[in-house]
Design a protein around this motif. Structure first.
Motif, PDB file in Angstrom:
ATOM      1  N   ARG A  30      20.193  -8.293 -20.021  1.00 40.64           N
ATOM      2  CA  ARG A  30      20.239  -8.869 -18.678  1.00 40.64           C
ATOM      3  C   ARG A  30      18.819  -9.168 -18.236  1.00 40.64           C
ATOM      4  O   ARG A  30      17.924  -8.347 -18.428  1.00 40.64           O
ATOM      5  CB  ARG A  30      20.866  -7.905 -17.683  1.00 40.64           C
ATOM      6  CG  ARG A  30      22.345  -7.759 -17.886  1.00 40.64           C
ATOM      7  CD  ARG A  30      23.047  -6.877 -16.920  1.00 40.64           C
ATOM      8  NE  ARG A  30      22.589  -6.964 -15.548  1.00 40.64           N
ATOM      9  CZ  ARG A  30      22.746  -5.998 -14.664  1.00 40.64           C
ATOM     10  NH1 ARG A  30      23.351  -4.881 -15.004  1.00 40.64           N
ATOM     11  NH2 ARG A  30      22.331  -6.130 -13.433  1.00 40.64           N
ATOM     12  N   THR A  31      18.632 -10.329 -17.644  1.00 41.54           N
ATOM     13  CA  THR A  31      17.342 -10.692 -17.085  1.00 41.54           C
ATOM     14  C   THR A  31      17.498 -10.771 -15.579  1.00 41.54           C
ATOM     15  O   THR A  31      18.383 -11.472 -15.073  1.00 41.54           O
ATOM     16  CB  THR A  31      16.838 -12.036 -17.643  1.00 41.54           C
ATOM     17  OG1 THR A  31      16.721 -11.914 -19.066  1.00 41.54           O
ATOM     18  CG2 THR A  31      15.483 -12.399 -17.059  1.00 41.54           C
ATOM     19  N   ILE A  32      16.652 -10.019 -14.870  1.00 38.54           N
ATOM     20  CA  ILE A  32      16.673 -10.048 -13.409  1.00 38.54           C
ATOM     21  C   ILE A  32      15.248 -10.140 -12.904  1.00 38.54           C
ATOM     22  O   ILE A  32      14.293  -9.814 -13.614  1.00 38.54           O
ATOM     23  CB  ILE A  32      17.342  -8.787 -12.799  1.00 38.54           C
ATOM     24  CG1 ILE A  32      16.536  -7.518 -13.111  1.00 38.54           C
ATOM     25  CG2 ILE A  32      18.776  -8.652 -13.254  1.00 38.54           C
ATOM     26  CD1 ILE A  32      16.956  -6.297 -12.306  1.00 38.54           C
ATOM     27  N   PHE A  33      15.101 -10.603 -11.664  1.00 35.48           N
ATOM     28  CA  PHE A  33      13.821 -10.506 -10.981  1.00 35.48           C
ATOM     29  C   PHE A  33      13.798  -9.142 -10.306  1.00 35.48           C
ATOM     30  O   PHE A  33      14.649  -8.842  -9.469  1.00 35.48           O
ATOM     31  CB  PHE A  33      13.646 -11.619  -9.937  1.00 35.48           C
ATOM     32  CG  PHE A  33      12.297 -11.562  -9.280  1.00 35.48           C
ATOM     33  CD1 PHE A  33      11.197 -12.110  -9.905  1.00 35.48           C
ATOM     34  CD2 PHE A  33      12.127 -10.921  -8.061  1.00 35.48           C
ATOM     35  CE1 PHE A  33       9.936 -12.040  -9.316  1.00 35.48           C
ATOM     36  CE2 PHE A  33      10.881 -10.840  -7.462  1.00 35.48           C
ATOM     37  CZ  PHE A  33       9.785 -11.408  -8.088  1.00 35.48           C
ATOM     38  N   VAL A  34      12.856  -8.298 -10.709  1.00 36.70           N
ATOM     39  CA  VAL A  34      12.757  -6.944 -10.169  1.00 36.70           C
ATOM     40  C   VAL A  34      11.949  -6.987  -8.877  1.00 36.70           C
ATOM     41  O   VAL A  34      10.728  -7.136  -8.895  1.00 36.70           O
ATOM     42  CB  VAL A  34      12.117  -5.978 -11.187  1.00 36.70           C
ATOM     43  CG1 VAL A  34      11.983  -4.581 -10.584  1.00 36.70           C
ATOM     44  CG2 VAL A  34      12.933  -5.929 -12.477  1.00 36.70           C
ATOM     45  N   ASN A  35      12.646  -6.913  -7.754  1.00 38.81           N
ATOM     46  CA  ASN A  35      11.978  -6.937  -6.446  1.00 38.81           C
ATOM     47  C   ASN A  35      11.236  -5.648  -6.167  1.00 38.81           C
ATOM     48  O   ASN A  35      10.134  -5.657  -5.630  1.00 38.81           O
ATOM     49  CB  ASN A  35      12.994  -7.151  -5.326  1.00 38.81           C
ATOM     50  CG  ASN A  35      13.479  -8.567  -5.262  1.00 38.81           C
ATOM     51  OD1 ASN A  35      12.713  -9.488  -5.465  1.00 38.81           O
ATOM     52  ND2 ASN A  35      14.752  -8.738  -5.012  1.00 38.81           N
ATOM     53  N   GLU A  36      11.861  -4.541  -6.520  1.00 38.31           N
ATOM     54  CA  GLU A  36      11.281  -3.233  -6.220  1.00 38.31           C
ATOM     55  C   GLU A  36      11.804  -2.230  -7.235  1.00 38.31           C
ATOM     56  O   GLU A  36      12.817  -2.458  -7.891  1.00 38.31           O
ATOM     57  CB  GLU A  36      11.664  -2.798  -4.794  1.00 38.31           C
ATOM     58  CG  GLU A  36      10.930  -1.585  -4.295  1.00 38.31           C
ATOM     59  CD  GLU A  36       9.417  -1.724  -4.338  1.00 38.31           C
ATOM     60  OE1 GLU A  36       8.808  -1.123  -5.233  1.00 38.31           O
ATOM     61  OE2 GLU A  36       8.854  -2.438  -3.489  1.00 38.31           O
ATOM     62  N   ILE A  37      11.080  -1.133  -7.350  1.00 43.06           N
ATOM     63  CA  ILE A  37      11.484  -0.043  -8.220  1.00 43.06           C
ATOM     64  C   ILE A  37      11.488   1.229  -7.381  1.00 43.06           C
ATOM     65  O   ILE A  37      10.488   1.546  -6.737  1.00 43.06           O
ATOM     66  CB  ILE A  37      10.535   0.097  -9.426  1.00 43.06           C
ATOM     67  CG1 ILE A  37      10.556  -1.199 -10.251  1.00 43.06           C
ATOM     68  CG2 ILE A  37      10.915   1.304 -10.273  1.00 43.06           C
ATOM     69  CD1 ILE A  37       9.498  -1.271 -11.328  1.00 43.06           C
ATOM     70  N   GLU A  38      12.614   1.910  -7.373  1.00 43.06           N
ATOM     71  CA  GLU A  38      12.728   3.154  -6.609  1.00 43.06           C
ATOM     72  C   GLU A  38      13.036   4.301  -7.559  1.00 43.06           C
ATOM     73  O   GLU A  38      13.578   4.092  -8.650  1.00 43.06           O
ATOM     74  CB  GLU A  38      13.818   3.041  -5.544  1.00 43.06           C
ATOM     75  CG  GLU A  38      13.462   2.075  -4.440  1.00 43.06           C
ATOM     76  CD  GLU A  38      14.415   2.121  -3.262  1.00 43.06           C
ATOM     77  OE1 GLU A  38      15.460   2.788  -3.357  1.00 43.06           O
ATOM     78  OE2 GLU A  38      14.101   1.482  -2.253  1.00 43.06           O
ATOM     79  N   GLN A  44      16.738   8.160  -4.677  1.00 36.29           N
ATOM     80  CA  GLN A  44      17.626   7.665  -5.724  1.00 36.29           C
ATOM     81  C   GLN A  44      17.822   8.790  -6.744  1.00 36.29           C
ATOM     82  O   GLN A  44      16.923   9.602  -6.943  1.00 36.29           O
ATOM     83  CB  GLN A  44      17.023   6.435  -6.415  1.00 36.29           C
ATOM     84  CG  GLN A  44      16.873   5.231  -5.520  1.00 36.29           C
ATOM     85  CD  GLN A  44      18.201   4.683  -5.037  1.00 36.29           C
ATOM     86  OE1 GLN A  44      19.253   4.935  -5.596  1.00 36.29           O
ATOM     87  NE2 GLN A  44      18.149   3.927  -3.948  1.00 36.29           N
ATOM     88  N   PRO A  45      18.966   8.842  -7.412  1.00 30.13           N
ATOM     89  CA  PRO A  45      19.185   9.908  -8.398  1.00 30.13           C
ATOM     90  C   PRO A  45      18.316   9.753  -9.649  1.00 30.13           C
ATOM     91  O   PRO A  45      18.089  10.710 -10.373  1.00 30.13           O
ATOM     92  CB  PRO A  45      20.668   9.796  -8.739  1.00 30.13           C
ATOM     93  CG  PRO A  45      21.044   8.409  -8.355  1.00 30.13           C
ATOM     94  CD  PRO A  45      20.134   8.005  -7.221  1.00 30.13           C
ATOM     95  N   GLU A  46      17.836   8.541  -9.913  1.00 29.14           N
ATOM     96  CA  GLU A  46      16.972   8.249 -11.058  1.00 29.14           C
ATOM     97  C   GLU A  46      16.257   6.932 -10.779  1.00 29.14           C
ATOM     98  O   GLU A  46      16.496   6.296  -9.758  1.00 29.14           O
ATOM     99  CB  GLU A  46      17.786   8.160 -12.347  1.00 29.14           C
ATOM    100  CG  GLU A  46      18.814   7.028 -12.313  1.00 29.14           C
ATOM    101  CD  GLU A  46      19.666   6.966 -13.557  1.00 29.14           C
ATOM    102  OE1 GLU A  46      19.187   6.415 -14.556  1.00 29.14           O
ATOM    103  OE2 GLU A  46      20.796   7.474 -13.524  1.00 29.14           O
ATOM    104  N   LEU A  47      15.416   6.506 -11.700  1.00 27.39           N
ATOM    105  CA  LEU A  47      14.669   5.266 -11.525  1.00 27.39           C
ATOM    106  C   LEU A  47      15.627   4.075 -11.468  1.00 27.39           C
ATOM    107  O   LEU A  47      16.539   3.971 -12.292  1.00 27.39           O
ATOM    108  CB  LEU A  47      13.686   5.087 -12.683  1.00 27.39           C
ATOM    109  CG  LEU A  47      12.606   4.054 -12.429  1.00 27.39           C
ATOM    110  CD1 LEU A  47      11.414   4.736 -11.751  1.00 27.39           C
ATOM    111  CD2 LEU A  47      12.163   3.433 -13.722  1.00 27.39           C
ATOM    112  N   LEU A  48      15.400   3.206 -10.507  1.00 25.30           N
ATOM    113  CA  LEU A  48      16.269   2.054 -10.280  1.00 25.30           C
ATOM    114  C   LEU A  48      15.432   0.793 -10.167  1.00 25.30           C
ATOM    115  O   LEU A  48      14.509   0.718  -9.360  1.00 25.30           O
ATOM    116  CB  LEU A  48      17.075   2.246  -8.986  1.00 25.30           C
ATOM    117  CG  LEU A  48      17.959   1.107  -8.531  1.00 25.30           C
ATOM    118  CD1 LEU A  48      19.086   0.855  -9.538  1.00 25.30           C
ATOM    119  CD2 LEU A  48      18.544   1.397  -7.151  1.00 25.30           C
TER     120      LEU A  48
END
Length: 69
Positions: A30-38, A44-48
């Motif tokens: 899957r290719t997405i534009f990553v707006n933010e990482i939480e 968050q329960p884990e990295l998102l």
């Protein structure tokens, strides 16, 4: 790149605010534009990896590898 072996600053530098292709554990890509990482610090329960639409978000537990494009 294996984000599991990277520090949070490395992940932010390499993947935030850019298109990223993820190879997922189910064999898909899957290719997405990553707006933010939480992460856990953001309740968050884990990295998102957050996309424009929540249904496109990618959890690190689903990721085999990630490549910025």
């Amino acid at each position: 790149m294996d984000p599991h072996k990277m520090s949070l600053p490395e992940i932010l530098d390499n993947f935030r605010a850019r298109n990223v292709t993820f190879k997922l554990k189910d064999g898909t890509q899957r290719t997405i534009f990553v707006n933010e990482i939480e992460d856990e610090d953001d309740d968050q329960p884990e990295l998102l990896f957050m996309a424009d639409e929540p249904e496109d978000d990618v959890w690190i537990s689903d990721v085999v590898s990630a490549v910025p494009v």
